[in-house]
Design an enzyme around this catalytic site. Structure first.
Site, PDB file in Angstrom:
ATOM      1  NE  ARG A 107      -3.195   0.225   3.031  1.00 17.20           N
ATOM      2  CZ  ARG A 107      -2.714   0.541   4.238  1.00 17.20           C
ATOM      3  NH1 ARG A 107      -2.245   1.744   4.478  1.00 17.20           N
ATOM      4  NH2 ARG A 107      -2.705  -0.352   5.212  1.00 17.20           N
ATOM      5  CE1 TYR A 156     -16.032   9.185 -15.881  1.00 14.90           C
ATOM      6  CE2 TYR A 156     -15.690   9.328 -13.516  1.00 14.90           C
ATOM      7  CZ  TYR A 156     -15.946   8.580 -14.649  1.00 14.90           C
ATOM      8  OH  TYR A 156     -16.122   7.233 -14.530  1.00 14.90           O
ATOM      9  CG  ASP A 213      -9.692  14.072 -15.324  1.00 15.21           C
ATOM     10  OD1 ASP A 213      -9.000  13.500 -16.183  1.00 15.21           O
ATOM     11  OD2 ASP A 213     -10.671  13.552 -14.772  1.00 15.21           O
ATOM     12  CE  LYS A 273     -12.367   5.746 -18.147  1.00 13.94           C
ATOM     13  NZ  LYS A 273     -12.722   7.030 -17.603  1.00 13.94           N
TER      14      LYS A 273
HETATM   15  C1  LIG Z   1     -13.173   7.515 -16.367  1.00 14.78           C
HETATM   16  C2  LIG Z   1     -12.813   8.866 -15.935  1.00 14.78           C
HETATM   17  C3  LIG Z   1     -12.534   9.130 -14.588  1.00 14.78           C
HETATM   18  C4  LIG Z   1     -12.648   8.082 -13.511  1.00 14.78           C
HETATM   19  O1  LIG Z   1     -11.713   7.069 -13.682  1.00 14.78           O
HETATM   20  P1  LIG Z   1     -11.905   5.552 -13.161  1.00 14.78           P
HETATM   21  O2  LIG Z   1     -10.636   4.906 -13.592  1.00 14.78           O
HETATM   22  O3  LIG Z   1     -13.117   5.004 -13.831  1.00 14.78           O
HETATM   23  O4  LIG Z   1     -12.081   5.630 -11.686  1.00 14.78           O
HETATM   24  C5  LIG Z   1     -12.174  10.418 -14.251  1.00 14.78           C
HETATM   25  N1  LIG Z   1     -12.090  11.397 -15.169  1.00 14.78           N
HETATM   26  C6  LIG Z   1     -12.370  11.179 -16.469  1.00 14.78           C
HETATM   27  C7  LIG Z   1     -12.278  12.313 -17.430  1.00 14.78           C
HETATM   28  C8  LIG Z   1     -12.734   9.912 -16.894  1.00 14.78           C
HETATM   29  O5  LIG Z   1     -13.007   9.710 -18.180  1.00 14.78           O
END
Ligand SMILES: *Cc1c(COP(=O)(O)O)cnc(C)c1O
Length: 398
Positions: free
Chosen positions: A59, A112, A186, A211
């Site tokens: 962790r 998001y 982000d 992603k």
């Molecule tokens: C999918 C996504 C998230 C969240 O990510 P997870 O891996 O599903 O927890 C946050 N920001 C954006 C822009 C996303 O597309």
């Protein structure tokens, strides 16, 4: 890694040298262990005291994860990175690490869906005030900057409308007011191959590694990239004590594998998205196409400045209502109805029903998300086949 290596070389090599003393293994070994043996009580004590940098417990750190972190820091020109169990793990860990009960956050209003839910329905329970503004005009943050402002938070391109926020300008305004404010971006949609937020003046770059970074739709993961001192707070307090959102060694390994082809995948995602967007723009059932690569798209000039290409995401609005649009989506044969993005396959979703269903109709309106909006993550298939599929499905709405 030597600083003058290019992006492709870094995405394949950074960090891996140290792992290769393991029998010369070309790929980074998966250190599938929860804990680490100390030779003596004194050695264990020295590690807990931070005097010996060795591993303690997964962790708090793991060698497979460490390679991923070194590579992500290098690709985004950051001092350090922390890999986590998910994008939401990264976002919440970074935010919890930057605020206290008195703090205020200024966030862009297009977010998001789960980030929005965390800000609006989560943090409000703890007394943390989140001001939502439209950062398409960076000046809009000025109305809410005060001495309690701890975080300015944005996405660019935004999900799902692909609105573009000028990262350099928001960072400049926030830091001019108070250099200690953490500007968090982000960067999931753009990835480090297209945008480097820290180079533009932001403090923290966040990713859903699920992603494009992974790119193959088989891992959930997240990454924080920032200055060393903030990453240490995220690791030794945010992750260790608050969220516990640790990434598994196998998932870290899969992310390292995915990242090795990030540039060539992003080149094709971007090329396919451009071709699909151009087709959709001329389709008679489609009212508006949201694609930052179009010269008449509101944020195009900023996108051209801060993105090396326009990415693989497109949204569009039909002339019809929610139900007829949904029926057309149901008629797609090659593209798959699914949330998430950045996979090899083309994915299509309906934000009002799915990713943004946490929004009330009023909140959808405020965020500029029409009920007939359709979001596409352009896959890596042949563009002509994806286009033919959208044509057969959406011709029915003419
Ligand atoms: C999918 C996504 C998230 C969240 O990510 P997870 O891996 O599903 O927890 C946050 N920001 C954006 C822009 C996303 O597309």
């Amino acid at each position: 890694m030597k600083k003058d290596y290019g992006f492709a070389t870094k995405q394949i090599h950074t960090g891996s040298i140290s792992a290769q003393d393991n029998y010369g293994s070309m790929q980074v070994p998966i250190y599938q262990t929860a804990t680490y043996r100390f030779k003596t009580v004194q050695e264990g004590g020295a590690r807990f005291a931070g005097e010996d940098g060795g591993y303690i417990y997964t962790r708090l750190g793991n060698p497979t994860q460490a390679v991923l972190e070194a590579r992500m820091a290098d690709l985004e020109n950051g001092e350090a990175a922390l890999a986590l169990a998910s994008g939401m793990g990264a976002i919440t860990t970074a935010i919890w690490s930057a605020i206290d009960g008195e703090s205020e956050i200024i966030a862009d209003e297009t977010l998001y869906g789960c980030t929005f839910a965390y800000f609006v329905h989560g943090l409000s329970k703890f007394g943390v005030k989140v001001h939502m503004v439209d950062m398409a005009n960076p000046e809009n943050i000025k109305a809410h900057l005060n001495k309690k402002t701890a975080v300015v938070y944005l996405e660019s391109p935004c999900n799902p409308t692909l609105k573009i926020v000028d990262i350099a300008e928001v960072s400049r305004i926030a830091h001019e007011y108070n250099p200690d404010i953490k500007v968090m971006v982000d960067n999931t949609f753009a990835t480090p191959y297209l945008t480097r937020p820290l180079d533009l003046g932001a403090d923290v770059s966040l990713h859903s590694a699920t992603k494009y970074l992974n790119g193959h739709g088989d891992v959930i993961g997240g990454v924080i990239v920032a200055k060393k001192d903030f990453v240490e707070v995220c690791r030794l307090h945010g992750l260790k004590d608050l969220t516990g959102a640790v990434i598994g060694p196998f998932d870290a390994f899969l992310l390292l594998r995915g990242i090795q082809t990030l540039d060539i995948r992003m080149d094709k995602h971007s090329k396919n998205a451009k071709e699909i967007a151009e087709f959709l723009r001329d389709h008679p059932a489609i009212k508006t196409v949201y694609y930052p690569g179009f010269k008449d798209f509101p944020g195009h000039d900023t996108a051209a400045k801060q993105m090396d290409q326009f990415g693989g995401m497109i949204s569009f609005e039909t002339y019809k209502g929610r139900d007829e649009t949904a029926a057309a989506i149901n008629g797609l044969q090659l593209a798959t109805i699914a949330v998430s993005l950045g996979d090899t396959q083309t994915l299509v979703e309906h934000p009002a029903s799915m990713t943004h269903s946490a929004y009330t109709p009023e909140e959808l309106k405020a965020a500029g998300i029409p009920e007939s909006l359709v979001r596409i993550s352009a896959g890596l298939e042949d563009a002509k086949d994806i286009i033919a599929d959208f044509k057969q499905a959406f011709d029915k709405l003419i």
